[in-house]
Design an enzyme around this catalytic site. Structure first.
Site, PDB file in Angstrom:
ATOM      1  N   ASP A 130      15.264  79.337  48.514  1.00 20.06           N
ATOM      2  CA  ASP A 130      15.873  80.463  47.813  1.00 20.06           C
ATOM      3  C   ASP A 130      16.815  81.253  48.713  1.00 20.06           C
ATOM      4  O   ASP A 130      17.968  81.515  48.349  1.00 20.06           O
ATOM      5  CB  ASP A 130      14.785  81.386  47.259  1.00 20.06           C
ATOM      6  CG  ASP A 130      13.841  80.658  46.321  1.00 20.06           C
ATOM      7  OD1 ASP A 130      12.968  79.930  46.826  1.00 20.06           O
ATOM      8  OD2 ASP A 130      13.996  80.781  45.098  1.00 20.06           O
TER       9      ASP A 130
ATOM     10  N   GLU B 164      16.268  72.589  46.831  1.00 22.75           N
ATOM     11  CA  GLU B 164      17.630  72.738  46.333  1.00 22.75           C
ATOM     12  C   GLU B 164      18.681  72.789  47.428  1.00 22.75           C
ATOM     13  O   GLU B 164      19.648  72.030  47.405  1.00 22.75           O
ATOM     14  CB  GLU B 164      17.753  73.996  45.468  1.00 22.75           C
ATOM     15  CG  GLU B 164      19.158  74.197  44.894  1.00 22.75           C
ATOM     16  CD  GLU B 164      19.219  75.184  43.757  1.00 22.75           C
ATOM     17  OE1 GLU B 164      20.266  75.825  43.590  1.00 22.75           O
ATOM     18  OE2 GLU B 164      18.230  75.316  43.009  1.00 22.75           O
TER      19      GLU B 164
END
Length: 362
Positions: free
Chosen positions: A18, A257
């Site tokens: 994140d 990610e």
């Protein structure tokens, strides 16, 4: 965007992903669009580690319950982290634009939800902005400087890389994974590799490797060999150095990610491990990505990549998978470069975000 104030809110969920994405987005907005912004993070120590020397146009703020919030003109919520209630109440007094930049997904439903408004009960409007692989999504984070720094990447810039540079016949592999990865099976297959392998292991993955190897705790800089495979524990790298590392390696095992996107831009063969979810939702996400990634691939490449990634994500790694990967490396590398070139034709996420905000604020 001159004179317009921006805030980005980030909650650190899986330690690196994140904040990694948020810092990249903030930095690109500051560098390429001359935007001054505040980045609100609940784990300030980790954010400062990513920021390194910091950035003149980015102000790191500690997101706490009693923080002194004054709303910006443009408010970026990331990954559905939510905005503080006092902040939302203050937003009602002005004309703030609220965008939620969500997780990257290749699933088809993303196109229908991207850029859609969501009126809130308190009167604010929250827009959803989805990264993705098609023109109907927000795109992927990609700096304009990407080709330039890739052209100058070299092993000699890393202090730990001298044994790698000295061996031209050794494959290099970066290994970044979650705890549910079938690491023991991978290590066994690497030990039996027909070609020597040098594996670069981030210090955060080192405890998992030490457990698999049955060794004492592994420190940064320590090497340990198992037959054809040499493992080297590397220190925490800046984002720029990690990007260079991915570009220089022959194969990249990545997760989540941020490292997934960077491995795609490296244009090298990769094995992605999505964050594990209940009811095997992560496998749905993996298959959706593979459908995009392999759409233009040769049949043999598609078979090797799909089998390898699904085995890694399901935890059923087999001894023969590594050798199949090595045998197919030239074709896999060509495909990775082709996919990178194809995705590079689309506008990047930061550009799409700025254009979208300009449109809705007109």
């Amino acid at each position: 965007m001159s004179g317009v104030r921006w805030d980005i809110f980030c909650k650190v969920v899986d330690n690196f992903g994140d904040i990694g994405v948020c810092w990249r987005l903030a930095r690109q907005l500051a560098d390429e669009y001359d935007i001054a912004l505040r980045l609100w993070v609940d784990n300030l120590a980790l954010a400062e580690r990513f920021a390194g020397a910091g950035h003149a146009r980015i102000e790191l703020q500690h997101w706490t319950a009693d923080a002194d919030f004054s709303p910006a003109d443009i408010v970026i919520e990331t990954f559905g982290c939510g905005l503080p209630e006092p902040y939302q109440q203050a937003m009602l007094q002005g004309a703030a634009t609220w965008i939620n930049v969500d997780y990257l997904s290749a699933e088809s439903w993303v196109e229908g939800f991207h850029a859609q408004p969501s009126p809130q009960a308190n009167g604010l409007i929250r827009y959803f902005f989805y990264p993705g692989f098609t023109p109907q999504t927000g795109g992927l984070l990609r700096e304009a400087s990407l080709p330039a720094w890739q052209a100058t990447a070299q092993w000699s810039s890393f202090e730990f890389a001298s044994p790698i540079a000295a061996s031209s016949h050794t494959l290099t592999l970066s290994l970044f994974c979650y705890a549910h990865a079938p690491l023991a099976a991978l290590v066994a297959s690497l030990a039996q590799s027909l070609q020597p392998v040098f594996v670069l292991v981030p210090e955060t993955v080192a405890p998992m490797l030490a457990e698999v190897l049955g060794s004492s705790p592994l420190r940064v800089g320590e090497q340990i060999q198992r037959q054809q495979c040499t493992f080297l524990v590397i220190p925490f790298l800046s984002q720029a150095d990690y990007d260079r590392l991915l570009y220089l390696c022959d194969v990249n095992f990545v997760r989540g990610e941020d490292s997934w996107i960077r491995a795609l831009w490296a244009g090298k063969p990769m094995v992605w491990l999505p964050y594990q979810q209940s009811e095997e939702t992560h496998l749905v996400k993996l298959n959706a990505f593979l459908d995009h990634y392999l759409a233009q691939a040769e049949a043999s490449v598609a078979e090797t990549v799909r089998e390898t990634m699904l085995a890694w994500a399901r935890g059923y790694w087999r001894p023969d998978l590594w050798q199949s990967l090595v045998t197919a490396l030239p074709a896999l590398a060509s495909h990775a470069q082709a996919f990178k070139a194809q995705q590079s034709q689309q506008p990047d996420l930061a550009t799409n975000l700025v254009r979208f905000i300009d449109k809705i604020r007109c």
